[in-house]
Design a protein around this motif. Structure first.
Motif, short mmCIF file in Angstrom:
data_model
loop_
_atom_site.label_atom_id
_atom_site.label_comp_id
_atom_site.label_asym_id
_atom_site.label_seq_id
_atom_site.Cartn_x
_atom_site.Cartn_y
_atom_site.Cartn_z
N HIS A 116 87.23 153.40 -35.63
CA HIS A 116 85.96 152.69 -35.76
C HIS A 116 86.05 151.34 -36.46
CE1 HIS A 116 83.64 155.97 -34.11
NE2 HIS A 116 84.37 156.79 -34.85
N ALA A 117 87.27 150.90 -36.77
CA ALA A 117 87.42 149.61 -37.42
C ALA A 117 86.98 148.49 -36.48
CB ALA A 117 88.88 149.39 -37.83
N GLN A 118 86.46 147.42 -37.05
CA GLN A 118 86.03 146.28 -36.24
C GLN A 118 87.22 145.58 -35.60
OE1 GLN A 118 83.69 144.00 -39.01
NE2 GLN A 118 81.94 145.36 -38.82
N ARG A 119 88.38 145.73 -36.19
CA ARG A 119 89.60 145.17 -35.60
C ARG A 119 90.33 146.28 -34.86
NH1 ARG A 119 94.58 143.99 -38.88
NH2 ARG A 119 95.74 145.09 -37.33
N ILE A 120 90.38 146.20 -33.58
CA ILE A 120 91.03 147.23 -32.76
C ILE A 120 92.52 147.25 -33.06
CG2 ILE A 120 91.58 147.91 -30.39
CD1 ILE A 120 88.87 146.71 -29.59
N GLY A 121 93.05 148.45 -33.18
CA GLY A 121 94.48 148.60 -33.37
C GLY A 121 94.92 148.68 -34.82
N TYR A 122 93.99 148.78 -35.75
CA TYR A 122 94.38 148.92 -37.16
C TYR A 122 94.84 150.35 -37.38
CZ TYR A 122 94.55 148.26 -42.17
OH TYR A 122 94.99 148.16 -43.47
N SER A 123 96.12 150.52 -37.62
CA SER A 123 96.72 151.85 -37.65
C SER A 123 96.99 152.33 -39.07
CB SER A 123 98.04 151.84 -36.88
OG SER A 123 99.00 151.07 -37.57
N ILE A 124 97.27 153.62 -39.17
CA ILE A 124 97.68 154.21 -40.43
C ILE A 124 98.99 153.58 -40.90
CG2 ILE A 124 98.45 156.36 -41.51
CD1 ILE A 124 96.34 157.77 -39.77
N ALA A 125 99.87 153.25 -39.96
CA ALA A 125 101.13 152.60 -40.32
C ALA A 125 100.87 151.26 -41.00
CB ALA A 125 102.00 152.40 -39.08
N GLU A 126 99.94 150.47 -40.47
CA GLU A 126 99.65 149.17 -41.08
C GLU A 126 99.10 149.35 -42.49
OE1 GLU A 126 97.31 144.98 -40.27
OE2 GLU A 126 97.56 146.40 -38.61
N HIS A 127 98.26 150.34 -42.67
CA HIS A 127 97.74 150.63 -44.01
C HIS A 127 98.90 150.95 -44.95
CE1 HIS A 127 95.25 152.35 -47.20
NE2 HIS A 127 96.09 153.37 -47.19
N GLY A 128 99.83 151.77 -44.50
CA GLY A 128 100.98 152.15 -45.33
C GLY A 128 101.85 150.96 -45.69
N ILE A 129 102.05 150.07 -44.75
CA ILE A 129 102.85 148.87 -45.01
C ILE A 129 102.14 147.98 -46.02
CG2 ILE A 129 103.68 146.71 -43.98
CD1 ILE A 129 104.21 148.46 -41.40
N ARG A 130 100.84 147.82 -45.86
CA ARG A 130 100.08 147.00 -46.81
C ARG A 130 100.14 147.62 -48.21
NH1 ARG A 130 95.69 143.47 -44.45
NH2 ARG A 130 96.27 143.30 -42.27
N LEU A 131 100.02 148.95 -48.28
CA LEU A 131 100.09 149.62 -49.58
C LEU A 131 101.46 149.41 -50.20
CD1 LEU A 131 98.95 151.50 -51.76
CD2 LEU A 131 99.70 153.44 -50.33
N ALA A 132 102.52 149.61 -49.44
CA ALA A 132 103.88 149.47 -49.98
C ALA A 132 104.12 148.06 -50.51
CB ALA A 132 104.90 149.82 -48.90
N ARG A 133 103.56 147.06 -49.87
CA ARG A 133 103.75 145.67 -50.32
C ARG A 133 103.12 145.41 -51.68
NH1 ARG A 133 102.50 142.66 -44.59
NH2 ARG A 133 104.59 142.89 -43.72
N LEU A 134 102.12 146.19 -52.04
CA LEU A 134 101.44 146.02 -53.33
C LEU A 134 102.19 146.66 -54.49
CD1 LEU A 134 97.80 146.88 -52.20
CD2 LEU A 134 98.73 144.59 -52.64
N LEU A 135 103.12 147.54 -54.19
CA LEU A 135 103.74 148.39 -55.21
C LEU A 135 105.06 147.82 -55.72
CD1 LEU A 135 103.10 151.76 -53.38
CD2 LEU A 135 101.92 150.92 -55.43
N PRO A 136 105.44 148.23 -56.94
CA PRO A 136 106.76 147.84 -57.45
C PRO A 136 107.87 148.48 -56.61
CG PRO A 136 105.68 149.37 -58.96
CD PRO A 136 104.69 149.04 -57.89
#
Length: 150
Positions: free
Chosen positions: A45-65
């Motif tokens: 249901h995201a307004q941007r089609i194709g936003y995946s769980i993988a992308e969320h995980g990559i974004r999260l990992a980039r924030l972490l030490p």
């Protein structure tokens, strides 16, 4: 034989996964990545089609030490084996079996990557950053007013 009961599926690398028998020996990063790239965040249901769980995980990992990046990246890896449910569904008492199975897969994944129970019980910093990222995603991808209420 468990495979004859229909409670198994084949992964992208050809692994036979008996879904109710989590096993660290059949866990492969290629299968996790392939599956999570295809599973949409927010139930699609995201307004941007194709936003995946993988992308969320990559974004999260980039924030972490550095010492937490792999745990953050694999935070949602059990979904590669048990699928994704939207948060309100996960909370229902009827989903207790799904939650148990997800947690068992989290332990198998933790074993496979020598992370112990950190996938099932991630450090507080990962939970905090995951919640912050989730709130930003709700705001930016769902257009919600007060994302904390969801």
């Amino acid at each position: 034989m468990a495979h004859d009961k229909g409670n198994w599926f084949q992964t992208s690398t050809g692994q036979r996964i008996v879904v109710d028998q989590p096993d660290h020996l059949v866990v492969h990063i290629e299968d996790i990545a392939a599956a999570l790239c295809e599973i949409p965040r927010w139930g699609g249901h995201a307004q941007r089609i194709g936003y995946s769980i993988a992308e969320h995980g990559i974004r999260l990992a980039r924030l972490l030490p550095p010492d937490l990046k792999l745990v953050g990246l694999l935070r949602d890896a059990p979904k590669a084996y048990v699928g994704e449910l939207q948060r309100p569904l996960k909370r229902l008492p009827a989903m207790e079996g799904w939650r148990d199975l997800r947690d068992r897969w989290a332990l198998a994944i933790g074993t496979a990557f020598h992370l112990g129970q950190r996938i099932r019980f991630p450090p507080a910093l990962i939970r905090e950053y995951d919640e912050r990222l989730t709130h930003a995603e709700r705001r930016d991808l769902l257009g919600t007013g007060d994302a904390r209420e969801m």
